[in-house]
Design a protein around this motif. Sequence first.
Motif, PDB file in Angstrom:
ATOM      1  N   LYS A  80       0.985  -1.424  -0.059  1.00  0.00           N
ATOM      2  CA  LYS A  80       0.006   0.047  -0.017  1.00  0.00           C
ATOM      3  C   LYS A  80       0.875   1.261  -0.016  1.00  0.00           C
ATOM      4  O   LYS A  80       0.453   2.392  -0.892  1.00  0.00           O
ATOM      5  N   ALA A  81       1.981   1.080   0.722  1.00  0.00           N
ATOM      6  CA  ALA A  81       2.887   2.312   1.032  1.00  0.00           C
ATOM      7  C   ALA A  81       3.510   2.684  -0.627  1.00  0.00           C
ATOM      8  O   ALA A  81       3.758   3.527  -0.842  1.00  0.00           O
ATOM      9  N   GLU A  82       3.943   1.572  -0.998  1.00  0.00           N
ATOM     10  CA  GLU A  82       4.649   1.596  -2.648  1.00  0.00           C
ATOM     11  C   GLU A  82       3.748   2.336  -3.453  1.00  0.00           C
ATOM     12  O   GLU A  82       3.841   2.952  -4.205  1.00  0.00           O
ATOM     13  N   GLU A  83       2.422   1.697  -3.425  1.00  0.00           N
ATOM     14  CA  GLU A  83       1.232   2.418  -4.481  1.00  0.00           C
ATOM     15  C   GLU A  83       1.009   3.726  -4.254  1.00  0.00           C
ATOM     16  O   GLU A  83       0.968   4.408  -5.097  1.00  0.00           O
ATOM     17  N   THR A  84       0.919   4.092  -3.086  1.00  0.00           N
ATOM     18  CA  THR A  84       0.680   5.540  -2.531  1.00  0.00           C
ATOM     19  C   THR A  84       1.962   6.256  -3.180  1.00  0.00           C
ATOM     20  O   THR A  84       1.757   7.305  -3.752  1.00  0.00           O
ATOM     21  N   ALA A  85       3.189   5.984  -2.926  1.00  0.00           N
ATOM     22  CA  ALA A  85       4.472   6.603  -3.485  1.00  0.00           C
ATOM     23  C   ALA A  85       4.349   6.819  -4.795  1.00  0.00           C
ATOM     24  O   ALA A  85       4.768   7.840  -5.280  1.00  0.00           O
ATOM     25  N   LYS A  86       3.942   5.639  -5.647  1.00  0.00           N
ATOM     26  CA  LYS A  86       4.016   5.542  -7.149  1.00  0.00           C
ATOM     27  C   LYS A  86       2.876   6.725  -7.508  1.00  0.00           C
ATOM     28  O   LYS A  86       3.101   7.298  -8.392  1.00  0.00           O
ATOM     29  N   ARG A  87       1.944   6.619  -6.992  1.00  0.00           N
ATOM     30  CA  ARG A  87       0.596   7.483  -7.281  1.00  0.00           C
ATOM     31  C   ARG A  87       0.998   9.135  -7.079  1.00  0.00           C
ATOM     32  O   ARG A  87       0.713   9.816  -7.849  1.00  0.00           O
ATOM     33  N   LEU A  88       1.681   9.292  -5.989  1.00  0.00           N
ATOM     34  CA  LEU A  88       2.042  10.584  -5.710  1.00  0.00           C
ATOM     35  C   LEU A  88       3.178  11.193  -6.535  1.00  0.00           C
ATOM     36  O   LEU A  88       3.131  12.408  -7.090  1.00  0.00           O
ATOM     37  N   GLU A  89       3.973  10.289  -7.042  1.00  0.00           N
ATOM     38  CA  GLU A  89       4.967  10.545  -8.087  1.00  0.00           C
ATOM     39  C   GLU A  89       4.436  10.702  -9.326  1.00  0.00           C
ATOM     40  O   GLU A  89       4.831  11.774 -10.108  1.00  0.00           O
ATOM     41  N   SER A  90       3.592  10.065  -9.761  1.00  0.00           N
ATOM     42  CA  SER A  90       2.784  10.320 -11.060  1.00  0.00           C
ATOM     43  C   SER A  90       2.008  11.473 -11.102  1.00  0.00           C
ATOM     44  O   SER A  90       1.566  12.035 -11.925  1.00  0.00           O
ATOM     45  N   GLU A  91       1.375  11.923  -9.997  1.00  0.00           N
ATOM     46  CA  GLU A  91       0.509  12.889  -9.800  1.00  0.00           C
ATOM     47  C   GLU A  91       1.169  14.333  -9.222  1.00  0.00           C
ATOM     48  O   GLU A  91       0.346  15.160  -9.129  1.00  0.00           O
ATOM     49  N   ARG A  92       2.311  14.290  -9.410  1.00  0.00           N
ATOM     50  CA  ARG A  92       3.044  15.374  -8.973  1.00  0.00           C
ATOM     51  C   ARG A  92       2.672  16.426  -9.665  1.00  0.00           C
ATOM     52  O   ARG A  92       2.674  16.408 -11.021  1.00  0.00           O
TER      53      ARG A  92
END
Length: 339
Positions: A80-92
């Motif tokens: 879950k933490a990895e998915e959140t980090a990826k989403r935050l990176e893509s939505e920056r």
Amino acid sequence: MREQLEAIREAARQELAKVDSRAGLEAARVRFLGKKGELTAVLKQMGKLSAEERPVIGQLANEVRAYIEQIVETRAKELKAEETAKRLESERIDVTMPGKCRPLGHKHPLTIVLDEVKEIFLGMGFDVATGPEVEWDYYNFEALNMPPDHPARDTQDTFYITEKMLLRTQTSPVQIRVMEQQKPPIRVIAPGRVYRSDAVDATHSPLFHQIEGLVVDRDITMGDLKGTLEAFAKRLYGEQTRIRLRPHHFPFTEPSCEIDVSCFRCGGKGCPMCKGEGWIEILGGGMVHPKVLQNGGIDPEQYSGFAFGVGLERLTMFRFNIDDMRLLYENDMRFLSQF
């Protein structure tokens, strides 16, 4: 059986360490802990054990189950933490970048001028009245002192629906409806659409807008009409604006007049807009005819009043220097975006 349980523990550790998605994690959990999973299959064999071995193997099985559940829970949090980090990176987003301006709509020029007119008259104590666009012949003609043989009743000028029903040719019928429902003092304007059988050209349309004004009270005079319209003209076209009244004839007013304003382009000196006269006709009016007051249920011996009517299109064309009425109805964004 002990060896089987230890093998399941090690296989689960290796398998769960490699999963990289929630779906994969769920599949691994079902493989080891599900109803048909490997651990459940081993536990079904406990009936074959002796009474001494059963508690030992049961305790080990519980330890293996708890161990696998702990790994599943820990790995779920990590995924879950990895998915959140990826989403935050893509939505920056760069919050310092300028925003995108989206085009906003705005009022039509007819609405702009109508709102100005309403504001002017509301400021002078007038109310806004409305009436039906599909009108009875009585309200549109008879009650306004126009007998059946009056030229304005010719079917070439009026859109008749039935012998007694028509599309109103003016907003004057609202006068009668207001007088029937309200006793003096009366002070109203009645804006709305009207219809006449006119050919479309630069200054005519089968559909256009009028603004009717009506004041009824004791001791109303032409001086009140002149003062009201002078205040209106100055507010709409500027304090330097002057008005003049010219004798005219309308069936529903007596005496009647047409009202001109000093040309707002040349100030009365003469120019192409005013055709060199220095004056521009904007509306007609007069004192309400006694018969019209009677038809509205008001005693003309006690009350008097004035009425006026102005075309909204005419006011708008003068206000914005428009020379073709058709521009107001064609919805050409090149034209409308100027306002």
